[in-house]
Design a protein around this motif. Structure first.
Motif, short mmCIF file in Angstrom:
data_model
loop_
_atom_site.label_atom_id
_atom_site.label_comp_id
_atom_site.label_asym_id
_atom_site.label_seq_id
_atom_site.Cartn_x
_atom_site.Cartn_y
_atom_site.Cartn_z
N VAL A 1 45.02 69.02 -11.25
CA VAL A 1 45.03 70.36 -10.68
C VAL A 1 44.77 70.35 -9.17
CG1 VAL A 1 44.34 71.44 -12.86
CG2 VAL A 1 42.58 70.79 -11.19
N GLY A 2 44.44 69.17 -8.62
CA GLY A 2 44.28 69.09 -7.16
C GLY A 2 42.84 69.03 -6.70
N LEU A 3 41.90 68.87 -7.63
CA LEU A 3 40.50 68.65 -7.22
C LEU A 3 40.37 67.15 -7.00
CD1 LEU A 3 38.68 70.99 -9.78
CD2 LEU A 3 39.68 71.55 -7.57
N ARG A 4 40.67 66.71 -5.78
CA ARG A 4 40.85 65.28 -5.53
C ARG A 4 39.92 64.76 -4.45
NH1 ARG A 4 47.48 65.27 -5.45
NH2 ARG A 4 47.69 65.99 -7.60
N ASP A 5 39.80 63.46 -4.46
CA ASP A 5 39.07 62.75 -3.43
C ASP A 5 39.83 62.91 -2.11
OD1 ASP A 5 38.28 60.77 -1.65
OD2 ASP A 5 37.77 59.36 -3.26
N LEU A 6 39.23 63.61 -1.16
CA LEU A 6 39.95 63.92 0.09
C LEU A 6 40.23 62.67 0.91
CD1 LEU A 6 38.13 67.18 1.18
CD2 LEU A 6 40.16 66.90 -0.24
N SER A 7 39.31 61.73 0.86
CA SER A 7 39.49 60.55 1.71
C SER A 7 40.68 59.73 1.24
CB SER A 7 38.23 59.71 1.72
OG SER A 7 38.00 59.16 0.45
N SER A 8 40.92 59.72 -0.07
CA SER A 8 42.04 58.90 -0.54
C SER A 8 43.35 59.54 -0.12
CB SER A 8 41.99 58.73 -2.06
OG SER A 8 42.33 59.94 -2.68
N GLN A 9 43.40 60.86 -0.13
CA GLN A 9 44.62 61.53 0.29
C GLN A 9 44.84 61.31 1.78
OE1 GLN A 9 44.59 65.78 0.37
NE2 GLN A 9 46.51 65.92 -0.74
N ASP A 10 43.72 61.37 2.52
CA ASP A 10 43.74 61.18 3.95
C ASP A 10 44.29 59.80 4.29
OD1 ASP A 10 43.12 62.60 6.21
OD2 ASP A 10 41.39 61.32 6.62
N ALA A 11 43.79 58.81 3.57
CA ALA A 11 44.25 57.46 3.82
C ALA A 11 45.75 57.36 3.59
CB ALA A 11 43.52 56.48 2.91
N GLN A 12 46.21 58.02 2.55
CA GLN A 12 47.64 57.97 2.28
C GLN A 12 48.42 58.65 3.40
OE1 GLN A 12 48.70 59.50 -1.52
NE2 GLN A 12 47.52 57.94 -2.62
N ALA A 13 47.89 59.80 3.85
CA ALA A 13 48.60 60.54 4.89
C ALA A 13 48.70 59.70 6.16
CB ALA A 13 47.87 61.84 5.18
N ARG A 14 47.57 59.01 6.50
CA ARG A 14 47.58 58.20 7.71
C ARG A 14 48.56 57.06 7.59
NH1 ARG A 14 41.60 58.24 8.43
NH2 ARG A 14 41.88 56.94 6.67
N ALA A 15 48.60 56.46 6.42
CA ALA A 15 49.50 55.33 6.22
C ALA A 15 50.95 55.78 6.41
CB ALA A 15 49.32 54.74 4.84
N GLY A 16 51.20 57.03 5.99
CA GLY A 16 52.51 57.60 6.30
C GLY A 16 53.64 57.03 5.49
N ALA A 17 53.74 55.74 5.48
CA ALA A 17 54.91 55.11 4.87
C ALA A 17 54.98 55.44 3.38
CB ALA A 17 54.86 53.61 5.08
N LYS A 18 56.12 55.91 2.97
CA LYS A 18 56.32 56.29 1.57
C LYS A 18 56.09 55.10 0.65
CE LYS A 18 59.15 60.34 0.86
NZ LYS A 18 60.08 60.82 1.87
N GLU A 19 56.55 53.94 1.11
CA GLU A 19 56.42 52.75 0.27
C GLU A 19 54.98 52.43 -0.07
OE1 GLU A 19 60.37 50.64 1.98
OE2 GLU A 19 58.48 49.57 2.18
#
Ligand code: TRP
Length: 430
Positions: free
Chosen positions: A329-347
């Motif tokens: 439902v989207g109650l997620r660990d913000l830091s993990s999403q952040d890390a993904q966003a920073r990494a940027g690369a879809k792969e």
């Protein structure tokens, strides 16, 4: 394994009708092979009806002791108290947010209250709490949290199971996953409903019950007070339609039932028939009564049994499943999403990953997610992040299903899927 889930509202003292209609068949069913049974005390539900704290506590103790005395084996089935599983309350909210209000408006119990108000010329919702209105949602949370396949219920509860299916389907659809199994009602067709002392259905609301564990002398007196017609001893009596006979039948073997039918035809006196009825019931109840009294004298042991059941059940199913649902439902660990966003690369984002975190219980956990963030493995709590890290390192290296068998982790998908994800991760990191 078929999962069968039974809930018992803790709002009264168990009587013979509860025993014959619910307790006895449910315990017999728990001994069937291929069944994983869940029995719980629905104490949160009881708050809808009962605002007397001492009565809630008393009833919870009595019902727990009854089920244990009647032969429920807490090491073979899941036996727990609803309020000991906070995940039920949390899921209750998730489901509240997908449940249609219109669906709840049509619930029989709620509608009956509205109809009574209208008949009395009152406001539609006079005296109706939001708790009564939301009752079916909480019941759905009880069922869906454990992905029960079958729910044995009386006819009056079938609509609630249909609602649970509806809410489950909506959730699965909205969050695009097979999160919940759609439960089915198992209606007990050939379980007897017992008549009470006045001949109406035995029910607390008619005040016509015979308490299951009434002391012997009291049980005898109550049975003697069952209403009958005025036929004298020696006069032939109709077995069918007689409440005494109906009660007798619920405890008798087919042979005993036939013998009693004959005795009726031959004019057995009501006093004799009732004495025989008492003896038959007492033969079944007496050994249980002894266990019941022993259990009631040691409430701490019952408390410990219930807490232990809830603790194991949470670790095994409730906590990891709720972690998955929170993520869904989207109650997620913000830091993990952040890390993904920073990494940027879809792969990078599409790779499976281990996530370590500290939970509100201050213990250290990890989970293993697939590229879409789906939960594959959920660990139990560790004392230190180092311990969690060590097990992650072991898992990262392993290519064998048996490495997943440690009690420290819960594998939430077929083991082959986990192994495939580990391989992808290793390949990418190589
Ligand atoms: N509503 C049930 C009753 O009144 C009790 C209950 C609560 C229940 N939650 C449940 C039954 C979940 C089955 C499954 O009898």
């Amino acid at each position: 394994m078929t999962r069968v889930l039974t809930g018992i509202t803790t709002s009264g003292t168990p009587h013979l009708g509860n025993y014959v209609g619910a307790v006895r068949p449910a315990i017999a069913a728990s001994h069937q092979p291929g069944v994983e049974s869940f029995y719980f005390l629905a104490d949160l539900h009881s708050l809808i009806k009962v605002q007397d704290a001492a009565r809630v506590q008393r009833s919870t103790l009595e019902i727990a002791a009854t089920w244990l005395a009647a032969g429920l084996e807490p090491d073979k089935v899941w036996f727990y108290r609803q309020s000991d599983i906070p995940e039920i309350s949390e899921l209750n909210w998730f489901l509240t947010c997908v449940a249609g209000k219109g669906v709840l408006n049509r619930a029989h119990a709620y509608k009956a209250s509205v109809d009574r108000n209208r008949a009395d010329g009152e406001d539609d919702d006079a005296g109706i709490t939001a708790g009564l209105f939301m009752y079916p949602v909480l019941m759905s949370a009880d069922i869906l949290l454990f992905n029960a396949d079958k729910v044995p219920v009386g006819r009056d509860q079938v609509q609630h199971i249909e609602m649970a299916r509806d809410f489950a389907q909506r959730f699965n659809h909205l969050f695009a996953g097979d999160y919940f199994t759609l439960p089915e009602a198992a209606i007990e067709e050939n379980v007897a409903t017992l008549p009470g002392l006045d001949g109406r259905k035995m029910s607390k609301s008619y005040d016509n019950t015979i308490p299951l564990f009434a002391p012997r002398a009291e049980m005898k007196k109550l049975i003697a007070s069952i209403v009958t017609d005025s036929r004298a001893p020696g006069e032939a009596k109709q077995a069918d339609g007689s409440h005494v006979f109906q009660l007798y039948q619920a405890f008798a073997s087919p042979g005993e039932t036939e013998a009693m039918r004959e005795a009726f035809e031959q004019g057995i006196g009501w006093g004799d028939a009732k004495r025989k009825l008492f003896e038959l019931i007492d033969a079944e109840v007496a050994p249980m009564r002894e266990r019941y009294e022993a259990l009631m004298a040691r409430p701490g042991e019952i408390e410990a049994v219930l807490r232990d059941g809830a603790r194991r059940l949470r670790a095994r199913y409730a906590t990891p499943f709720l972690a998955e649902l929170r993520h869904a439902v989207g109650l997620r660990d913000l830091s993990s999403q952040d890390a993904q966003a920073r990494a940027g690369a879809k792969e990078r984002a599409a790779l499976p990953s281990f996530k370590q975190y500290r939970d509100t219980d201050n213990r250290f956990y990890f989970k293993f997610l697939d590229g879409e963030g789906g939960l594959l493995v959920q660990s139990n709590g560790f004392d230190s992040p180092k311990q969690a890290g060590q097990l992650i390192a072991v898992l990262k290296r392993s290519d064998r299903a048996d490495a997943m068998e440690t009690p420290e982790i819960n594998v939430l998908v077929p083991v082959q899927e986990v192994l495939a994800a580990l391989r992808r991760l290793r390949d990418a990191e190589a």
